[in-house]
Design a protein around this motif. Sequence first.
Motif, mmCIF file in Angstrom:
data_model
loop_
_atom_site.group_PDB
_atom_site.id
_atom_site.type_symbol
_atom_site.label_atom_id
_atom_site.label_comp_id
_atom_site.label_asym_id
_atom_site.label_seq_id
_atom_site.Cartn_x
_atom_site.Cartn_y
_atom_site.Cartn_z
ATOM 1 N N ALA A 173 -11.394 47.057 36.820
ATOM 2 C CA ALA A 173 -10.705 45.561 37.027
ATOM 3 C C ALA A 173 -10.491 44.238 36.148
ATOM 4 C CB ALA A 173 -10.849 45.203 37.987
ATOM 5 N N ASP B 261 -13.318 48.625 49.992
ATOM 6 C CA ASP B 261 -12.282 49.247 49.155
ATOM 7 C C ASP B 261 -11.765 48.388 47.611
ATOM 8 O OD1 ASP B 261 -13.071 51.733 50.306
ATOM 9 O OD2 ASP B 261 -11.111 51.669 51.699
ATOM 10 N N VAL C 9 -5.961 43.083 44.066
ATOM 11 C CA VAL C 9 -6.938 43.153 42.792
ATOM 12 C C VAL C 9 -6.811 41.258 42.388
ATOM 13 C CG1 VAL C 9 -8.329 43.865 40.823
ATOM 14 C CG2 VAL C 9 -7.295 44.990 43.280
ATOM 15 N N THR D 191 -12.862 47.374 43.897
ATOM 16 C CA THR D 191 -11.621 47.664 43.102
ATOM 17 C C THR D 191 -12.429 46.281 41.998
ATOM 18 O OG1 THR D 191 -10.381 48.531 44.105
ATOM 19 C CG2 THR D 191 -9.761 47.887 42.691
ATOM 20 N N SER E 94 -15.454 46.611 39.470
ATOM 21 C CA SER E 94 -15.014 47.455 38.997
ATOM 22 C C SER E 94 -15.226 47.117 37.761
ATOM 23 C CB SER E 94 -14.248 48.633 39.027
ATOM 24 O OG SER E 94 -12.925 48.303 39.247
ATOM 25 N N LEU F 245 -3.783 51.253 39.639
ATOM 26 C CA LEU F 245 -4.676 50.514 40.091
ATOM 27 C C LEU F 245 -4.771 49.941 41.928
ATOM 28 C CD1 LEU F 245 -7.550 49.258 39.464
ATOM 29 C CD2 LEU F 245 -6.584 47.364 39.576
ATOM 30 N N THR F 246 -5.046 50.742 43.153
ATOM 31 C CA THR F 246 -4.806 50.190 44.127
ATOM 32 C C THR F 246 -4.608 48.322 44.445
ATOM 33 O OG1 THR F 246 -5.705 52.905 44.983
ATOM 34 C CG2 THR F 246 -5.404 51.033 46.700
ATOM 35 N N ASP G 184 0.243 52.405 47.453
ATOM 36 C CA ASP G 184 -0.815 51.888 47.321
ATOM 37 C C ASP G 184 -1.449 53.758 48.898
ATOM 38 O OD1 ASP G 184 -1.128 51.020 45.421
ATOM 39 O OD2 ASP G 184 -1.815 48.967 46.675
#
Length: 454
Positions: free
Chosen positions: A51, A41, A16, A45, A48, A10-11, A213
């Motif tokens: 996440a 971005d 996050v 995430t 999403s 996960l970026t 990343d």
Amino acid sequence: MTHAGETGDLTRAEEVAYVMDCITDGACCSIVGVSNMGKSDLLRTVYSAEARKRFLPDTEQYVFIHIDFNLMVALTEQGFYELILRNTLEELKRLQVPPALLEQADVLYHQVVNPSTPFLVPLSFNECVIALGEGLGQRIVLLCDEFDEAFKEIDARVFLNLRALRDRFAERLIYVVFSEQQLEESRREPEIAEFCELFAHRTLFLGPLNDADARRVIRAFAREEEVEFSAEDEDFVIAQAGGHPGLLRAVCHVLTQAGSDPPTYKLVRKRLDSDHNVRGECAKLWNDLSPVEQDALIAFVDRGRAGLEAWPPEVEQGLRRKGILVAGRKDQLRVLGALFEGFARRQKRVKAKKGPPGVWVDVDAGDVWVDGKLTPTLTDLEYRLLLLLYGRLGKLCDKYQIVESVWGEEYIDEVDDARIDKLVSRLRRKIEPNPGEPRYLITVRGRGYKLISG
């Protein structure tokens, strides 16, 4: 609770995790980052399903609503409330909530869109939020993207109202705000201060991507463009762009156009200095700095750490928070990427210039000069409008051209005349000696606007 280390590929895993921890705690939070540092971005995430599944103990207890404030039909109180409810209804329809609750929300939404009296706009919005807060039985999370312009321009009472709704529902109504500037630095009215208190202890300053990343971004670009980058190519891109997502993509694009295998990095570096996208990304970053931060950065690239000694510690802290100055090897301070460092070096020469009479735009630096004086920093929308007019100096620009160039073709039917007029008014306050009697940015009644040289 899930932690960053458990997020696999996960970026921005740590960022996050921070946002999700705030949401789990029922706390509002603010994400602050300079232009194209990756705020949107990160929001996507967080939004999403992947996440949420990884970070939230019970995903069914949350309703996430993604709101892009660039999509406001009008920069007004009504436009603000309408956008929130429109996106909320779209999400509720997707989640298949009880029909009666959805019908009630839809009726109140249309009362905001077509009120019989202006008083009904905030009243209907509040009634809708209250109905959902009491009827859903879930935490409502508003993910507010591109928040700056709305926050600066909308009546302060709107944000006092948001604070009152938060106080009513507490942990069941959570605001996650993504902006380029700290909210408390944008406005300072008492009503605004109460709203800003919600984020006082939950603010994340979004810095550059870490090495892993950054390589994910480069590899994603390569997959999309169906090209291959070697490990050496990746090292070159990161060295030039640092971890700035916008610059990473811009450098990747130039690298794909190099036309040699392997590429000649010296030639690519030369092309980068003249590339429109690279210059644009650097100019946006530069314009996100205050004049004091700009001067301090010039001194830093000129004399190193000693160059910062003339400025208070908070200036260096601001440059660090914005990700412009980063810790290198052995914690030595350095500028974000070779491209932006070179751009900052050139500003020493640019600042020594006195532009010609009238309006003059240094496109490379992103600076605007009027009668030999540097204007206050323009917002992104203001700068786009000025570039359009400057590129057609002395020629008429109608409102369709303005919407297409400033907001984008997809907004042709959504941006009204009042919003254009307000943007023109804000630009005049920065470039006109007397905004009430404009000398340079002229209105051609019923047709549009034009910029004249003086």
